[in-house]
Design an enzyme around this catalytic site. Sequence first.
Site, PDB file in Angstrom:
ATOM      1  N   ASP A   1      12.399   9.530  72.020  1.00  0.00           N
ATOM      2  CA  ASP A   1      12.275  10.393  73.193  1.00  0.00           C
ATOM      3  C   ASP A   1      10.847  10.909  73.337  1.00  0.00           C
ATOM      4  OD1 ASP A   1      13.124  12.913  74.978  1.00  0.00           O
ATOM      5  OD2 ASP A   1      14.786  11.502  74.907  1.00  0.00           O
TER       6      ASP A   1
ATOM      7  N   ASP B   1      14.512  26.751  64.502  1.00  0.00           N
ATOM      8  CA  ASP B   1      15.879  26.274  64.311  1.00  0.00           C
ATOM      9  C   ASP B   1      15.945  24.761  64.064  1.00  0.00           C
ATOM     10  OD1 ASP B   1      18.284  27.476  63.906  1.00  0.00           O
ATOM     11  OD2 ASP B   1      18.847  27.654  66.022  1.00  0.00           O
TER      12      ASP B   1
ATOM     13  N   HIS C   1      11.914  17.445  76.373  1.00  0.00           N
ATOM     14  CA  HIS C   1      13.218  16.788  76.414  1.00  0.00           C
ATOM     15  C   HIS C   1      13.743  16.512  75.000  1.00  0.00           C
ATOM     16  CE1 HIS C   1      15.882  13.273  77.570  1.00  0.00           C
ATOM     17  NE2 HIS C   1      16.190  14.132  78.510  1.00  0.00           N
TER      18      HIS C   1
ATOM     19  N   ASN D   1      22.109  29.951  60.009  1.00  0.00           N
ATOM     20  CA  ASN D   1      20.858  30.530  59.530  1.00  0.00           C
ATOM     21  C   ASN D   1      20.535  31.836  60.256  1.00  0.00           C
ATOM     22  OD1 ASN D   1      20.176  29.520  62.020  1.00  0.00           O
ATOM     23  ND2 ASN D   1      18.238  28.603  61.383  1.00  0.00           N
TER      24      ASN D   1
ATOM     25  N   ALA E   1      22.128   1.873  78.785  1.00  0.00           N
ATOM     26  CA  ALA E   1      23.542   2.250  78.690  1.00  0.00           C
ATOM     27  C   ALA E   1      24.478   1.078  79.000  1.00  0.00           C
ATOM     28  CB  ALA E   1      23.825   3.421  79.630  1.00  0.00           C
TER      29      ALA E   1
ATOM     30  N   SER F   1      21.738  13.020  79.242  1.00  0.00           N
ATOM     31  CA  SER F   1      20.931  13.065  78.012  1.00  0.00           C
ATOM     32  C   SER F   1      21.569  13.999  76.996  1.00  0.00           C
ATOM     33  CB  SER F   1      19.532  13.611  78.305  1.00  0.00           C
ATOM     34  OG  SER F   1      18.762  12.674  78.971  1.00  0.00           O
TER      35      SER F   1
HETATM   36 CA    CA Z   1      20.611  28.264  64.073  1.00  0.00          CA
END
Ligand code: CA
Length: 511
Positions: free
Chosen positions: A181, A190, A221, A235, A326, A383
């Site tokens: 991508d 994160d 993206h 977390n 696809a 997506s």
């Molecule tokens: Ca998290």
Amino acid sequence: MLLGTNQSFGRARRARLNVRTTLRFVAALCFACVAVRAFPQQPRAPVLPSTPPFHPNRILVMPRPEVAVDTLREFHTAQQTRVLRTFPRVGYMQVLELPEGDSVPEAVARYQQSGLVEFAEADYRVSAAATLPDDPRFLDGTLWALNNYGQNAGVPDADVDAPEAWDVLHSASNVIVAIVDSGIRYTHEDLVTNLWRHPLDGSAGLNALNGTTNVWDDFGHGTHLAGIIGAAGNNGKGVVGVTWRIQMMACKFLDNRGDGSNSDAVTCIEFARSNGATVINLSWGGNAFSAAVSNTIRAAQSDGILFTAAAGNNARNNDLTPFYPANLALNNLVSVGASTRQDGVWSVSSYGAGSVHLFAPGATIFSTTFSSDSSYGNMNGSSMATAYVSGALALLRQQSPAAPFDELVGRLFSAVDRPPAFAGKCVTGGRLNLLKALDRVSVTAVAEPPLPMQLHLNGVPNHSYVLLASTNLSHWTALATNTAGPEGVWSFTDLQSTNLPQRFYRGIPAP
Ligand code: CA
Ligand code: CA
């Protein structure tokens, strides 16, 4: 063409939290498989279920240590209650059955006022066993795709059943998923712990645009997809991915406008294949067939590599207007359309009864964004839907590392939920369900003592399972290992059970 559109990076309205976490015992069949389950810690649902929140004729009590056994027994007799089960290691806590017509709140009050018990409480209902992470945007209900209880005008259960699936498996630490991508913001709070690292230099992938290992996302993206597949779970930050732990490889071939070429895509796929990726996410496409891309994906079958590809955001029937990759008819490639929180086809998603395999959540999807290390926002598109399927396949691959790729694809397809909106819109007629796709086994009792226990294990056809037994729910011993038949069932008679006061059973996939 890029298949996710930036909708809003604003903060979604924060829902009120209900942090009720009553640990309780689920009393199932006497002597049958019993689980200790946590009441789901989840936001308040705007529409409450119509079923009562507790068992209609059962309560739980804990005797006071100084109260004589006979005194409490006499009180039970006077109340016409019956002791169904006692837990010696939990202060001789008891499960009581109430006489017909008695009211749970009144019985609880009588026991509380008796002075004989430390506590008395209703036997609260659990909706499902669920493993819930502490990530704030999961807890506040923003991540409807993972757990939809009707928040924000959604339809309850129009989701992939993630909490229930996480009870079985929530991490795919051994699996490398390549996101071919626009790169990934690899410093994001994160994501940073869940990236693949090159053994030589610690880089997170390949930039095919300039031939370097700098995969910095200058478009956004790929970073959003990464959060869907594998934002770090539990977390205390941001969001949670389909998998809580995983190795995400960034293969950058889309530029800062979201454009790329097939030759660079092929370079990325080959890099991913050479470096151990077993799931490759392709959330992009166009109308031109490429023999190069097709052959590259087909060649990866020999390494068991699974591909996901977005159906496109053209509101078209892909059976009539093919969209690639696809539409490539390869059995290691899964084509995905976008669904909504109401379990409908997203209005802009493409579809195809013969060319799109399944739908997955793809409208108003909240995930990590590329503008800062702590930014999050919504995007729409097939997506995003594709990324959910990639996360699902990663968990399947973690669970069954040696399974042929077509077996995993078959499990994914047969596991879909089939609300009416998807009929005729895709091959499976359904929307991703993570829980049902995982290999799991349930145990039911079909005869009870004084006869020997007869058990049915229900799992995946032709998979092997271990039946475990316990008298105290803490020490489990293997009774037998066997393979489920073509219907996925394995029956077992436990001849030892008649000699034991109580016995618990569970099944696990054989190692
Ligand atoms: Ca998290
Ligand atoms: Ca659900």
